[in-house]
Design an enzyme around this catalytic site. Structure first.
Site, mmCIF file in Angstrom:
data_model
loop_
_atom_site.group_PDB
_atom_site.id
_atom_site.type_symbol
_atom_site.label_atom_id
_atom_site.label_comp_id
_atom_site.label_asym_id
_atom_site.label_seq_id
_atom_site.Cartn_x
_atom_site.Cartn_y
_atom_site.Cartn_z
ATOM 1 N N CYS A 2 -21.152 -15.380 -48.202
ATOM 2 C CA CYS A 2 -21.470 -15.756 -49.561
ATOM 3 C C CYS A 2 -22.546 -16.841 -49.537
ATOM 4 O O CYS A 2 -22.438 -17.797 -48.784
ATOM 5 C CB CYS A 2 -20.298 -16.286 -50.360
ATOM 6 S SG CYS A 2 -19.002 -15.072 -50.603
ATOM 7 N N ARG A 27 -26.171 -14.040 -45.815
ATOM 8 C CA ARG A 27 -24.806 -14.576 -45.806
ATOM 9 C C ARG A 27 -23.800 -13.617 -46.443
ATOM 10 O O ARG A 27 -22.594 -13.852 -46.396
ATOM 11 C CB ARG A 27 -24.774 -15.905 -46.572
ATOM 12 C CG ARG A 27 -25.671 -16.957 -45.978
ATOM 13 C CD ARG A 27 -25.616 -18.220 -46.803
ATOM 14 N NE ARG A 27 -24.314 -18.815 -46.766
ATOM 15 C CZ ARG A 27 -23.918 -19.702 -45.851
ATOM 16 N NH1 ARG A 27 -24.756 -20.105 -44.934
ATOM 17 N NH2 ARG A 27 -22.703 -20.196 -45.877
ATOM 18 N N TRP A 74 -20.049 -11.870 -50.078
ATOM 19 C CA TRP A 74 -19.407 -11.121 -49.000
ATOM 20 C C TRP A 74 -17.944 -11.077 -49.388
ATOM 21 O O TRP A 74 -17.260 -12.107 -49.403
ATOM 22 C CB TRP A 74 -19.605 -11.841 -47.665
ATOM 23 C CG TRP A 74 -19.104 -11.075 -46.485
ATOM 24 C CD1 TRP A 74 -19.781 -10.120 -45.780
ATOM 25 C CD2 TRP A 74 -17.823 -11.209 -45.844
ATOM 26 N NE1 TRP A 74 -18.994 -9.647 -44.747
ATOM 27 C CE2 TRP A 74 -17.787 -10.296 -44.766
ATOM 28 C CE3 TRP A 74 -16.698 -11.992 -46.069
ATOM 29 C CZ2 TRP A 74 -16.688 -10.158 -43.930
ATOM 30 C CZ3 TRP A 74 -15.594 -11.855 -45.230
ATOM 31 C CH2 TRP A 74 -15.603 -10.944 -44.173
ATOM 32 N N ASN A 100 -18.014 -20.193 -52.663
ATOM 33 C CA ASN A 100 -17.981 -19.664 -51.301
ATOM 34 C C ASN A 100 -16.740 -20.241 -50.639
ATOM 35 O O ASN A 100 -16.562 -21.452 -50.644
ATOM 36 C CB ASN A 100 -19.257 -20.116 -50.568
ATOM 37 C CG ASN A 100 -19.239 -19.764 -49.088
ATOM 38 O OD1 ASN A 100 -18.549 -18.837 -48.679
ATOM 39 N ND2 ASN A 100 -20.002 -20.499 -48.309
ATOM 40 N N GLY A 101 -15.897 -19.364 -50.082
ATOM 41 C CA GLY A 101 -14.674 -19.843 -49.446
ATOM 42 C C GLY A 101 -13.504 -18.997 -49.906
ATOM 43 O O GLY A 101 -13.695 -17.901 -50.447
ATOM 44 N N GLU A 483 -21.765 -8.519 -24.772
ATOM 45 C CA GLU A 483 -22.769 -8.818 -25.800
ATOM 46 C C GLU A 483 -23.613 -7.572 -26.107
ATOM 47 O O GLU A 483 -23.923 -7.299 -27.268
ATOM 48 C CB GLU A 483 -23.636 -9.998 -25.333
ATOM 49 C CG GLU A 483 -24.802 -10.370 -26.220
ATOM 50 C CD GLU A 483 -24.409 -10.822 -27.625
ATOM 51 O OE1 GLU A 483 -23.216 -10.999 -27.906
ATOM 52 O OE2 GLU A 483 -25.314 -10.968 -28.464
ATOM 53 N N LYS A 487 -23.859 -5.922 -29.774
ATOM 54 C CA LYS A 487 -25.137 -5.700 -30.482
ATOM 55 C C LYS A 487 -25.201 -4.271 -30.996
ATOM 56 O O LYS A 487 -25.572 -4.027 -32.140
ATOM 57 C CB LYS A 487 -26.348 -5.917 -29.557
ATOM 58 C CG LYS A 487 -26.801 -7.312 -29.232
ATOM 59 C CD LYS A 487 -27.203 -8.167 -30.381
ATOM 60 C CE LYS A 487 -26.007 -8.737 -31.077
ATOM 61 N NZ LYS A 487 -25.680 -10.115 -30.879
ATOM 62 N N GLU A 490 -22.662 -3.660 -33.945
ATOM 63 C CA GLU A 490 -22.904 -4.281 -35.248
ATOM 64 C C GLU A 490 -24.133 -3.748 -35.960
ATOM 65 O O GLU A 490 -24.141 -3.695 -37.180
ATOM 66 C CB GLU A 490 -22.911 -5.811 -35.175
ATOM 67 C CG GLU A 490 -24.018 -6.440 -34.385
ATOM 68 C CD GLU A 490 -23.905 -7.977 -34.391
ATOM 69 O OE1 GLU A 490 -24.419 -8.583 -33.458
ATOM 70 O OE2 GLU A 490 -23.335 -8.556 -35.329
ATOM 71 N N HIS A 506 -9.347 1.091 -13.942
ATOM 72 C CA HIS A 506 -7.951 0.835 -14.316
ATOM 73 C C HIS A 506 -7.598 1.455 -15.666
ATOM 74 O O HIS A 506 -6.641 1.034 -16.313
ATOM 75 C CB HIS A 506 -7.672 -0.663 -14.317
ATOM 76 C CG HIS A 506 -7.836 -1.286 -12.964
ATOM 77 N ND1 HIS A 506 -6.945 -1.089 -11.950
ATOM 78 C CD2 HIS A 506 -8.844 -2.035 -12.450
ATOM 79 C CE1 HIS A 506 -7.367 -1.728 -10.865
ATOM 80 N NE2 HIS A 506 -8.520 -2.307 -11.141
ATOM 81 N N LYS A 605 -24.053 -13.233 -41.870
ATOM 82 C CA LYS A 605 -24.576 -14.030 -40.770
ATOM 83 C C LYS A 605 -23.634 -15.173 -40.392
ATOM 84 O O LYS A 605 -23.406 -15.456 -39.231
ATOM 85 C CB LYS A 605 -25.955 -14.574 -41.173
ATOM 86 C CG LYS A 605 -26.616 -15.444 -40.117
ATOM 87 C CD LYS A 605 -27.033 -14.616 -38.933
ATOM 88 C CE LYS A 605 -27.704 -15.436 -37.859
ATOM 89 N NZ LYS A 605 -27.731 -14.691 -36.578
HETATM 90 C C1 AGP Z 1 -23.517 -11.917 -33.529
HETATM 91 O O1 AGP Z 1 -24.465 -10.929 -33.440
HETATM 92 C C2 AGP Z 1 -22.645 -11.885 -34.692
HETATM 93 N N1 AGP Z 1 -23.320 -11.666 -35.892
HETATM 94 C C3 AGP Z 1 -21.474 -12.850 -34.688
HETATM 95 O O2 AGP Z 1 -20.634 -12.415 -33.659
HETATM 96 C C4 AGP Z 1 -21.735 -14.366 -34.520
HETATM 97 O O3 AGP Z 1 -22.192 -14.635 -33.247
HETATM 98 C C5 AGP Z 1 -20.417 -15.111 -34.806
HETATM 99 O O4 AGP Z 1 -20.032 -14.865 -36.120
HETATM 100 C C6 AGP Z 1 -20.534 -16.585 -34.560
HETATM 101 O O5 AGP Z 1 -21.495 -17.178 -35.377
HETATM 102 P P1 AGP Z 1 -22.005 -18.640 -35.118
HETATM 103 O O6 AGP Z 1 -22.713 -18.639 -33.796
HETATM 104 O O7 AGP Z 1 -22.920 -18.942 -36.251
HETATM 105 O O8 AGP Z 1 -20.800 -19.524 -35.068
#
Ligand code: AGP
Length: 610
Positions: A2, A27, A74, A100-101, A483, A487, A490, A506, A605
């Site tokens: 948000c 956001r 969001w 927001n929250g 990672e 990527k 997402e 395993h 984000k």
């Molecule tokens: C990463 O590509 C993501 N969008 C997400 O996992 C992100 O790294 C996570 O939400 C943590 O965010 P921050 O580094 O702003 O705390």
């Protein structure tokens, strides 16, 4: 998670709010809305979907005035529908809020207010706050007191901006747990979830702290606690430029940020390497420099990509500083009654510095006595301010929802911290020199890795139809496998898993077939022979293997279907180069699947709810 923006001044508010929302859209982008006040009349517009939908609506049905609030959502409570979009109004229609929250006790507030005959219009938690403010306002006719009263009643987190028809020149903003920044212009004020929407207007800002409330208007800025104790606020100058936030000729922020890495990695080390004295100088650690050699244990935590960086950090700290290191998901840490022994240094890793889970974990370990450091990108963010000391990434804003340049900079900063701690303990000058030499060569090696772009585009075209992918790595490249998989997930919505290569046998090996690409990260370090053995296991089950390997490694070429060669570097630094092709592969695959890579579905984000 948000984005909210408010404006009060002399300019027409509509454009300021819409442009601000566009910069905050990363956001959250489920719905958007504005409320403006003109001659004591609200104009409210809401649209489901992106800010562009709201902008089109406002073109057809303009709003006027020079005070207003806006929100990009969001969704947490309630579907992304028109009625659930912010701003929310109270039953009298005199109070409008953006929030927001999460209001955790919204149900009991709603039941109480419904019992008083108040009708709700939405399924959101936010409306309960708007209605509660309105309920108190109906009794007192004092909007500021009503806001204070309502905020004392709610449980949960909020960054909230309130507008009242009867106070047509005043914005009231308050925070607890969700970020808010006040921008100070000439006879005008802005309030926003983050600095990105303020940069076009002003560089003078005030970061609000938890439990603070500000009143903004022609009378200036009055800052108090929610309980009306006055507070002194410092005005800070932002160091973000507009250029850093633009696409600069790239099609997407994600691609721009991938390509920025040679530069961002230089920036993250700038002024921090002292070759003459063979040491790393991290000014941000100054407040706890004396204590540093005394710590007996490290605890690293973060979420998502930052957690992956923490996992790499565990290898770095244990290898270079020889300090026992644990890594935890921030979201799990606080719920397992963690044992924080004396002499624990806890390191919170976060690009945004606002991730609610990481912030909550930070507060938890602080109350249990840990000294805390932050590895943060966003200057002035909550985590940066609440840690005892820390190291900024200094890589400029990261706008793409998928983290790329922040990940590699986090690795670089953790490496510098590990060398620094190591030097204060047992790390030899010779070993340090070698690491520093390798570190300064990383930006050009990353550039070399970026040259793989065309090859990766072709590879993505071959693989984009596959619905399940596996990523394998060992040692420091195991978190890189995680990672790489994250990527891909997402931005392309393809199912992917990262595994320590040896774990495959395993269980997950049962899934191997020609339809499942296996991305094996196998630089020539001490794990090399073992990873090759794991590749053989995949091949003997007709698996399709794509390797990320060290340049001129012929052996791996004979064993795999495709190889992406990256330059040779020190084993501990290899994640800095092996990550690059994985970022590009996720990007191109997502594009081929028609995804919006900068705003993948369901994501935001900065995740400011727990
Ligand atoms: C990463 O590509 C993501 N969008 C997400 O996992 C992100 O790294 C996570 O939400 C943590 O965010 P921050 O580094 O702003 O705390």
């Amino acid at each position: 998670m948000c984005g909210i923006i408010g404006y009060v001044g002399a300019k027409p508010v509509s454009e300021i709010l819409i442009n601000g929302l566009k910069r905050l859209e990363y956001r959250g982008y489920d719905s958007a809305g504005v409320a403006t006040l003109d001659e004591s009349e609200f104009s409210v517009r809401r649209a489901v979907g992106r800010v562009d939908a709201l902008a089109s609506l406002i073109e057809e049905e303009p709003v006027s005035g020079s005070i207003g609030i806006a929100h990009t959502r969001w969704a947490t409570h309630g579907q992304p529908t028109h009625s659930n979009a912010h701003p929310h109004l109270d039953a009298s229609g005199r109070i409008a809020i953006v929030h927001n929250g999460i209001i955790e006790n919204y149900n009991s507030i709603r039941t109480f207010l419904e019992d008083q005959g108040i009708e709700f219009q939405s399924d959101t938690d936010t409306e309960s706050l708007a209605q509660l403010i309105g309920f108190f306002y109906a009794q007192t006719n004092d909007v500021l007191e009503s806001v204070r009263h309502a905020l004392r009643e709610v449980v949960g987190s909020f960054g909230v901006v309130v507008l009242c028809q009867d106070a047509p020149n005043t914005l009231i903003a308050a925070r607890r747990g969700s970020p808010l920044i006040v921008g100070i212009g000439t006879e005008e004020f802005f309030v926003s979830s983050d600095a990105s929407s303020l940069v076009p207007h002003t560089s003078q800002v005030v970061y609000m702290d938890d439990n603070e409330l500000v009143c903004l208007g022609p009378q200036g800025m009055q800052a108090t606690t929610i309980d009306a104790q006055s507070v002194e606020k410092e005005v800070v100058t932002l160091d973000i430029t507009l250029e850093e936030m633009e696409l600069g000729g790239y099609e997407h922020h994600m691609l721009k940020e991938i390509y920025e890495q040679p530069e961002s990695l230089k920036n993250a080390t700038r002024g921090r390497i002292d070759r003459t004295n063979c040491q790393i100088v991290l000014g941000g650690l100054a407040p706890c420099l004396r204590e540093l050699p005394r710590f007996k244990r490290l605890l690293l935590f973060g979420c998502g990509t930052a957690w992956h960086a923490a996992l790499v950090g565990e290898y770095l700290f244990e290898e270079l500083a020889r300090i026992p290191t644990d890594v935890d998901y921030a979201s799990e840490l606080r719920y397992r009654n963690p044992l924080i022994e004396e002499g624990t240094l806890a390191i919170a890793i976060s690009q945004s510095g606002e991730t609610a889970d990481t912030l909550a974990a930070l507060r938890e370990v602080q109350t249990r006595g840990a000294t805390t450091l932050g590895v943060v990108n966003a200057v002035g963010s909550s985590i940066a301010r609440e840690t005892d000391a820390g190291v900024y990434l200094h890589i400029g804003p990261e706008i793409g929802v998928a983290s790329t340049k922040a990940f590699t900079a986090q690795l670089e900063v953790l490496l510098m911290m590990a060398i620094d701690l190591g030097r204060r303990r047992h790390l030899s000058p010779e070993r340090t020199h070698r690491l520093i030499d390798e570190l300064t060569e990383i930006p050009s090696k990353v550039e070399f890795a970026l040259d793989l772009n065309t090859q990766i585009k072709g590879l993505a075209a071959e693989l984009a139809d596959c619905d399940n992918w596996l990523y394998l790595g060992r040692g420091v490249n195991f978190p890189v496998a995680l990672e790489g998989a994250l990527k891909l997930k997402e931005v392309s919505y393809i199912h992917a898993e990262g595994l320590p290569a040896a774990e495959m046998k395993h269980g997950p090996i049962a899934m191997i077939d020609p339809q499942m690409p296996v991305i094996a990260i196998c630089p020539q370090d001490h794990t090399y022979a073992k990873v090759l053995a794991n590749i053989e296991e995949v091949r003997s089950r007709n698996g399709r293997v794509i390797a990320i390997a060290t340049e001129s490694d012929r052996r791996v070429r004979d064993l795999t279907d495709a190889v992406l060669y990256v330059p040779k570097t020190h084993g501990l630094l290899s994640p800095l180069v092996t990550s690059i092709p994985l970022q590009l592969l996720a990007y191109h695959t997502a594009l081929l699947r028609g995804r919006d890579v900068d705003k993948p579905r369901n994501l935001a984000k900065s995740v400011t709810v727990e």
